[in-house]
Design a protein around this motif. Structure first.
Motif, PDB file in Angstrom:
ATOM      1  N   ALA A  76      39.672  47.800  43.407  1.00 36.36           N
ATOM      2  CA  ALA A  76      40.779  47.352  42.567  1.00 36.36           C
ATOM      3  C   ALA A  76      40.438  47.594  41.108  1.00 36.36           C
ATOM      4  O   ALA A  76      39.285  47.444  40.694  1.00 36.36           O
ATOM      5  CB  ALA A  76      41.058  45.864  42.799  1.00 36.36           C
ATOM      6  N   SER A  77      41.440  48.000  40.338  1.00 30.80           N
ATOM      7  CA  SER A  77      41.284  48.192  38.893  1.00 30.80           C
ATOM      8  C   SER A  77      42.061  47.102  38.187  1.00 30.80           C
ATOM      9  O   SER A  77      43.287  47.054  38.269  1.00 30.80           O
ATOM     10  CB  SER A  77      41.792  49.571  38.475  1.00 30.80           C
ATOM     11  N   LEU A  78      41.329  46.223  37.510  1.00 31.39           N
ATOM     12  CA  LEU A  78      41.937  45.066  36.865  1.00 31.39           C
ATOM     13  C   LEU A  78      42.200  45.380  35.397  1.00 31.39           C
ATOM     14  O   LEU A  78      41.271  45.561  34.615  1.00 31.39           O
ATOM     15  CB  LEU A  78      41.001  43.852  36.953  1.00 31.39           C
ATOM     16  N   GLY A  79      43.447  45.437  35.031  1.00 32.51           N
ATOM     17  CA  GLY A  79      43.786  45.634  33.632  1.00 32.51           C
ATOM     18  C   GLY A  79      43.723  44.312  32.894  1.00 32.51           C
ATOM     19  O   GLY A  79      44.316  43.328  33.321  1.00 32.51           O
ATOM     20  N   THR A  80      42.990  44.286  31.782  1.00 30.64           N
ATOM     21  CA  THR A  80      42.860  43.053  31.002  1.00 30.64           C
ATOM     22  C   THR A  80      43.036  43.373  29.522  1.00 30.64           C
ATOM     23  O   THR A  80      43.448  44.474  29.169  1.00 30.64           O
ATOM     24  CB  THR A  80      41.501  42.377  31.254  1.00 30.64           C
ATOM     25  N   ALA A  81      42.692  42.445  28.660  1.00 26.16           N
ATOM     26  CA  ALA A  81      43.032  42.575  27.248  1.00 26.16           C
ATOM     27  C   ALA A  81      42.424  43.801  26.584  1.00 26.16           C
ATOM     28  O   ALA A  81      43.112  44.541  25.899  1.00 26.16           O
ATOM     29  CB  ALA A  81      42.601  41.309  26.489  1.00 26.16           C
ATOM     30  N   VAL A  82      41.137  44.039  26.771  1.00 21.20           N
ATOM     31  CA  VAL A  82      40.479  45.127  26.040  1.00 21.20           C
ATOM     32  C   VAL A  82      39.864  46.172  26.950  1.00 21.20           C
ATOM     33  O   VAL A  82      39.304  47.153  26.457  1.00 21.20           O
ATOM     34  CB  VAL A  82      39.393  44.587  25.084  1.00 21.20           C
ATOM     35  N   ALA A  83      39.942  45.991  28.268  1.00 19.33           N
ATOM     36  CA  ALA A  83      39.333  46.963  29.168  1.00 19.33           C
ATOM     37  C   ALA A  83      39.925  46.844  30.564  1.00 19.33           C
ATOM     38  O   ALA A  83      40.480  45.802  30.940  1.00 19.33           O
ATOM     39  CB  ALA A  83      37.821  46.749  29.234  1.00 19.33           C
ATOM     40  N   THR A  84      39.794  47.920  31.328  1.00 24.27           N
ATOM     41  CA  THR A  84      40.109  47.901  32.748  1.00 24.27           C
ATOM     42  C   THR A  84      38.799  47.762  33.505  1.00 24.27           C
ATOM     43  O   THR A  84      37.864  48.529  33.294  1.00 24.27           O
ATOM     44  CB  THR A  84      40.833  49.179  33.181  1.00 24.27           C
ATOM     45  N   VAL A  85      38.736  46.775  34.382  1.00 29.71           N
ATOM     46  CA  VAL A  85      37.521  46.481  35.136  1.00 29.71           C
ATOM     47  C   VAL A  85      37.715  46.946  36.573  1.00 29.71           C
ATOM     48  O   VAL A  85      38.664  46.529  37.245  1.00 29.71           O
ATOM     49  CB  VAL A  85      37.208  44.973  35.109  1.00 29.71           C
ATOM     50  N   SER A  86      36.833  47.813  37.040  1.00 27.82           N
ATOM     51  CA  SER A  86      36.906  48.318  38.402  1.00 27.82           C
ATOM     52  C   SER A  86      35.924  47.548  39.271  1.00 27.82           C
ATOM     53  O   SER A  86      34.736  47.468  38.959  1.00 27.82           O
ATOM     54  CB  SER A  86      36.565  49.816  38.431  1.00 27.82           C
ATOM     55  N   ILE A  87      36.430  46.953  40.362  1.00 28.28           N
ATOM     56  CA  ILE A  87      35.559  46.181  41.239  1.00 28.28           C
ATOM     57  C   ILE A  87      35.864  46.494  42.698  1.00 28.28           C
ATOM     58  O   ILE A  87      36.957  46.967  43.035  1.00 28.28           O
ATOM     59  CB  ILE A  87      35.680  44.661  41.008  1.00 28.28           C
ATOM     60  N   ARG A  88      34.882  46.252  43.549  1.00 27.93           N
ATOM     61  CA  ARG A  88      35.083  46.317  44.989  1.00 27.93           C
ATOM     62  C   ARG A  88      35.189  44.878  45.487  1.00 27.93           C
ATOM     63  O   ARG A  88      34.241  44.101  45.398  1.00 27.93           O
ATOM     64  CB  ARG A  88      33.932  47.049  45.677  1.00 27.93           C
ATOM     65  N   LEU A  89      36.331  44.527  46.012  1.00 28.72           N
ATOM     66  CA  LEU A  89      36.594  43.151  46.412  1.00 28.72           C
ATOM     67  C   LEU A  89      35.980  42.840  47.771  1.00 28.72           C
ATOM     68  O   LEU A  89      36.110  43.615  48.716  1.00 28.72           O
ATOM     69  CB  LEU A  89      38.103  42.903  46.466  1.00 28.72           C
ATOM     70  N   PRO A  90      35.316  41.695  47.892  1.00 33.55           N
ATOM     71  CA  PRO A  90      34.698  41.325  49.169  1.00 33.55           C
ATOM     72  C   PRO A  90      35.673  40.618  50.098  1.00 33.55           C
ATOM     73  O   PRO A  90      36.671  40.028  49.667  1.00 33.55           O
ATOM     74  CB  PRO A  90      33.586  40.364  48.734  1.00 33.55           C
ATOM     75  N   ASP A  91      35.357  40.693  51.396  1.00 30.13           N
ATOM     76  CA  ASP A  91      36.071  39.918  52.410  1.00 30.13           C
ATOM     77  C   ASP A  91      37.581  40.098  52.276  1.00 30.13           C
ATOM     78  O   ASP A  91      38.066  41.212  52.230  1.00 30.13           O
ATOM     79  CB  ASP A  91      35.671  38.442  52.324  1.00 30.13           C
TER      80      ASP A  91
END
Length: 239
Positions: A76-91
């Protein structure tokens, strides 16, 4: 001391962006936009625009909570205030979207393995939901805590603790500087803020009904984990 942060503009446009659904359909991701109107138009000092009591979130587990939340691989790519954070979501964790208030957009993750309802702040269903709010701050920018965002983890821990009247600590998880602050929010609820620095970006995770102590024990010892806090704070990447 109460936490002093930007207040949510009451004339807010909420942007809900989601990744593709958890299936093999390669079709483009839909974007849903909702508008909420009120009289005020500019931010004013007050509670956090992303505090649980003020956040304009309308997410519940009715229908199919996993539809359009993320792609089949759990990225998932999380768009936020100053950056997009890419994470692999568990479970069964799901990305439910990014919400903007004109000042401090934040992402919302929920554990879709159990019922959740973030549509009515303060309700029992809301308070019992398991979720994490994700924000980003850039080193050197003005922070919602009354000063510029420091690069130093101890400096950030002290800044947030002073602003919230809480207790802060700094430590290192692997090679990543980490901060934990615990305080009582304006509604009288115990609140944890966890931050990790990636380059000049601090990622903040504000969890609700997540086992923070278990995560902290592992992080202090340098252990890796497949939990949601490790995914957001330590194994994530800034795009």
């Amino acid at each position: 001391m109460n936490k002093t942060l930007w207040a949510i503009p009451l004339a807010a446009t909420l942007a809900l962006t989601a990744c593709s659904g958890g299936n093999d359909d390669p079709s483009p991701t839909p974007t849903v936009t909702a508008t909420e109107s009120n009289s005020a138009a500019t931010p004013t000092p007050g509670n956090s625009p992303s505090s649980q009591s003020e956040a304009s979130i309308d997410v519940d587990s009715g229908g199919d909570p996993s539809a359009d939340a993320q792609d089949a691989s759990g990225e998932a790519s999380l768009g936020t205030a100053v950056a997009t954070v890419s994470i692999r979501l568990p479970d069964e964790w799901q990305y439910e979207g990014t919400y903007g208030d004109g000042a401090l957009p934040y992402a919302v993750l929920v554990d879709a393995g159990q019922p959740f309802d973030l549509s009515e702040p303060g309700s029992d269903a809301y308070n019992n939901s398991v979720w994490v709010q994700v924000e980003t701050y850039r080193v050197g920018d003005e922070s919602p805590y009354g000063a510029k965002v420091p690069e130093d983890a101890d400096g950030l821990a002290n800044l947030i603790a002073d602003a919230t009247g809480g207790d802060g600590e700094a430590f290192t998880g692997g090679d990543i500087p980490l901060v934990h602050v615990r305080y009582t929010n304006d509604e009288g609820a115990a609140t944890d803020e966890l931050l990790a620095r990636h380059g000049d970006i601090w990622i903040l995770a504000r969890p609700t009904n997540v086992d923070v102590e278990d995560y902290l024990d592992d992080a202090r010892e340098g252990d890796t984990s497949d939990g949601i806090l490790h995914a957001v704070l330590e194994s994530s990447q800034i795009k």
